[in-house]
Design an enzyme around this catalytic site. Structure first.
Site, PDB file in Angstrom:
ATOM      1  N   ASP A  83      16.738   6.065 -45.810  1.00  0.00           N
ATOM      2  CA  ASP A  83      16.399   4.635 -45.802  1.00  0.00           C
ATOM      3  C   ASP A  83      17.570   3.874 -46.421  1.00  0.00           C
ATOM      4  O   ASP A  83      17.975   4.158 -47.545  1.00  0.00           O
ATOM      5  CB  ASP A  83      15.112   4.432 -46.620  1.00  0.00           C
ATOM      6  CG  ASP A  83      14.597   3.001 -46.556  1.00  0.00           C
ATOM      7  OD1 ASP A  83      15.359   2.090 -46.176  1.00  0.00           O
ATOM      8  OD2 ASP A  83      13.416   2.799 -46.913  1.00  0.00           O
ATOM      9  N   ASP A  94      17.315  -3.789 -43.044  1.00  0.00           N
ATOM     10  CA  ASP A  94      16.779  -2.624 -43.752  1.00  0.00           C
ATOM     11  C   ASP A  94      16.183  -1.710 -42.688  1.00  0.00           C
ATOM     12  O   ASP A  94      15.400  -2.175 -41.849  1.00  0.00           O
ATOM     13  CB  ASP A  94      15.699  -3.170 -44.713  1.00  0.00           C
ATOM     14  CG  ASP A  94      15.087  -2.135 -45.625  1.00  0.00           C
ATOM     15  OD1 ASP A  94      15.438  -0.953 -45.512  1.00  0.00           O
ATOM     16  OD2 ASP A  94      14.238  -2.538 -46.450  1.00  0.00           O
ATOM     17  N   HIS A 154       8.409  -6.033 -45.964  1.00  0.00           N
ATOM     18  CA  HIS A 154       8.677  -7.214 -46.792  1.00  0.00           C
ATOM     19  C   HIS A 154       9.533  -8.221 -46.045  1.00  0.00           C
ATOM     20  O   HIS A 154      10.278  -7.846 -45.133  1.00  0.00           O
ATOM     21  CB  HIS A 154       9.396  -6.788 -48.088  1.00  0.00           C
ATOM     22  CG  HIS A 154      10.477  -5.773 -47.835  1.00  0.00           C
ATOM     23  ND1 HIS A 154      11.777  -6.116 -47.637  1.00  0.00           N
ATOM     24  CD2 HIS A 154      10.429  -4.425 -47.681  1.00  0.00           C
ATOM     25  CE1 HIS A 154      12.490  -5.024 -47.403  1.00  0.00           C
ATOM     26  NE2 HIS A 154      11.701  -3.970 -47.411  1.00  0.00           N
ATOM     27  N   HIS A 162      13.216  -8.667 -51.149  1.00  0.00           N
ATOM     28  CA  HIS A 162      11.745  -8.713 -51.129  1.00  0.00           C
ATOM     29  C   HIS A 162      11.287 -10.162 -51.178  1.00  0.00           C
ATOM     30  O   HIS A 162      10.772 -10.632 -52.179  1.00  0.00           O
ATOM     31  CB  HIS A 162      11.152  -7.869 -52.251  1.00  0.00           C
ATOM     32  CG  HIS A 162      11.346  -6.399 -52.001  1.00  0.00           C
ATOM     33  ND1 HIS A 162      12.330  -5.669 -52.610  1.00  0.00           N
ATOM     34  CD2 HIS A 162      10.706  -5.551 -51.171  1.00  0.00           C
ATOM     35  CE1 HIS A 162      12.276  -4.413 -52.159  1.00  0.00           C
ATOM     36  NE2 HIS A 162      11.307  -4.312 -51.297  1.00  0.00           N
ATOM     37  N   GLU A 187       7.663  -1.172 -42.174  1.00  0.00           N
ATOM     38  CA  GLU A 187       7.907   0.238 -42.479  1.00  0.00           C
ATOM     39  C   GLU A 187       6.637   1.035 -42.707  1.00  0.00           C
ATOM     40  O   GLU A 187       6.242   1.266 -43.849  1.00  0.00           O
ATOM     41  CB  GLU A 187       8.857   0.378 -43.670  1.00  0.00           C
ATOM     42  CG  GLU A 187       8.562  -0.513 -44.864  1.00  0.00           C
ATOM     43  CD  GLU A 187       9.694  -0.450 -45.896  1.00  0.00           C
ATOM     44  OE1 GLU A 187      10.131   0.655 -46.236  1.00  0.00           O
ATOM     45  OE2 GLU A 187      10.130  -1.527 -46.343  1.00  0.00           O
ATOM     46  N   GLU A 280      11.292   2.600 -40.023  1.00  0.00           N
ATOM     47  CA  GLU A 280      11.487   1.195 -40.416  1.00  0.00           C
ATOM     48  C   GLU A 280      12.536   0.488 -39.559  1.00  0.00           C
ATOM     49  O   GLU A 280      13.582   1.051 -39.253  1.00  0.00           O
ATOM     50  CB  GLU A 280      11.937   1.119 -41.896  1.00  0.00           C
ATOM     51  CG  GLU A 280      12.175  -0.316 -42.370  1.00  0.00           C
ATOM     52  CD  GLU A 280      12.572  -0.419 -43.840  1.00  0.00           C
ATOM     53  OE1 GLU A 280      13.068   0.576 -44.395  1.00  0.00           O
ATOM     54  OE2 GLU A 280      12.393  -1.518 -44.402  1.00  0.00           O
TER      55      GLU A 280
HETATM   56 MN    MN Z   1      14.098   0.501 -46.234  1.00  0.00          MN
HETATM   57 MN    MN Z   2      12.201  -2.024 -46.506  1.00  0.00          MN
END
Ligand code: MN
Ligand code: MN
Length: 294
Positions: A83, A94, A154, A162, A187, A280
């Site tokens: 990740d 992300d 998020h 976030h 995710e 994700e």
């Molecule tokens: Mn991530």
């Molecule tokens: Mn994330």
């Protein structure tokens, strides 16, 4: 939309890096080598890591990364979540992939991918987070597994990992209507355990909270680097290993966490030691949702 080309550039880099990173995860390979190579690749391609690459195996769900001089290696049959985040001038994407070295967990992996796919279709203006969470939970449960209820996607904003709102993997009462141009990471975390993570003893990732003083003068240097070099985004202790001797660094990181100047992100483990998989992507809300990391 402001920054859209930078989001797209970060997305393109992330796709390249994921393709580069997945084949690195093989039994016997050092976690430290994988982390270093991936973070270096992000920079070679013109991005910056938005946080240390997370390499979390088996019942560890998230927030694990390589320590300074880490000797851990990928094991035979490990289920590894890779990740990472990439930012270009603060515009963050992300993404995560699971490398299932044990084929017994391939079905669970497919369920997380399907839940993500179904969820991403819903990122249209006027849709709601509640509907997204409902679809994720339903897809996972119908696949015979459990979603992790206390790990979420998020919102993403410039230099803010976030932002806005969480995207839970189970239905909640979050009342948010999606708007054109909102950016979110989605995710689904899927497990054969109960679906709840707890904090482990170790923390290898830190985030800047506020200034503060500790007895060691290295503390000031760490906070300065956290703000300027790492843009107040999460960082790893090993990123400072070249600047501060290891023992002092570890003491200072602990003390800064104790006074709240740094937030320490503990490694998160499934409470029943269930195996955890994760998929994700980052997406821009639109009539046709734009998946940045696909
Ligand atoms: Mn991530
Ligand atoms: Mn994330």
């Amino acid at each position: 939309m402001e920054g859209i080309e930078k989001y797209r550039k970060a997305g393109k880099i992330a796709v390249e890096v994921r393709k580069f990173g997945e084949p690195l995860v093989r039994p016997g390979i050092r976690v430290l080598d994988i982390a270093d190579k991936i973070e270096k690749k992000i920079m070679e391609l013109g991005g910056k890591p938005a946080f240390p690459v997370n390499i979390s195996s088996n019942d560890n769900a998230a927030h694990d990364t390589a320590d300074i001089n880490d000797t851990r290696v990928i094991g035979e049959g490990d289920v590894v979540k890779l990740d990472f985040g990439v930012h270009v001038d603060g515009y963050i994407v992300d993404t995560a992939a699971t490398i299932c070295l044990n084929k017994d967990f391939s079905d669970m992996h497919k369920v997380s991918q399907l839940a993500l796919e179904e969820a991403l279709k819903l990122f249209r203006p006027g849709g709601t987070i509640k509907e997204v969470s409902e679809v994720i939970e339903k897809t996972i449960r119908e696949g015979g597994f459990n979603p992790i209820s206390n790990l979420t996607g998020h919102g993403l904003e410039r230099y803010d990992l976030h932002a806005r709102m969480e995207v839970p993997n189970v239905k909640t009462n979050i009342d948010y209507t999606l708007k054109e141009g909102d950016v979110f990471s989605v995710e689904p975390f899927v497990t054969n355990g109960g679906g709840y993570v707890i904090e482990g003893a170790s923390a290898l990732i830190y985030g800047y909270e506020h200034d503060g003083r500790i007895r060691l003068r290295e503390g000031t240097k760490i906070l300065e680097m956290a703000k300027t070099k790492f843009d107040a985004l999460p960082f790893a202790g090993r990123w400072l290993a070249g600047s501060i001797p290891t023992i002092k660094l570890k003491i200072a990181l602990n003390q800064l966490s104790q006074i709240g100047a740094l937030h320490s992100y503990a490694v998160l483990r499934e409470r029943e030691n269930g195996i955890v998989v994760q998929s994700e992507h980052s997406v821009i809300v639109g009539d046709k949702p734009e998946i940045l990391t696909l």
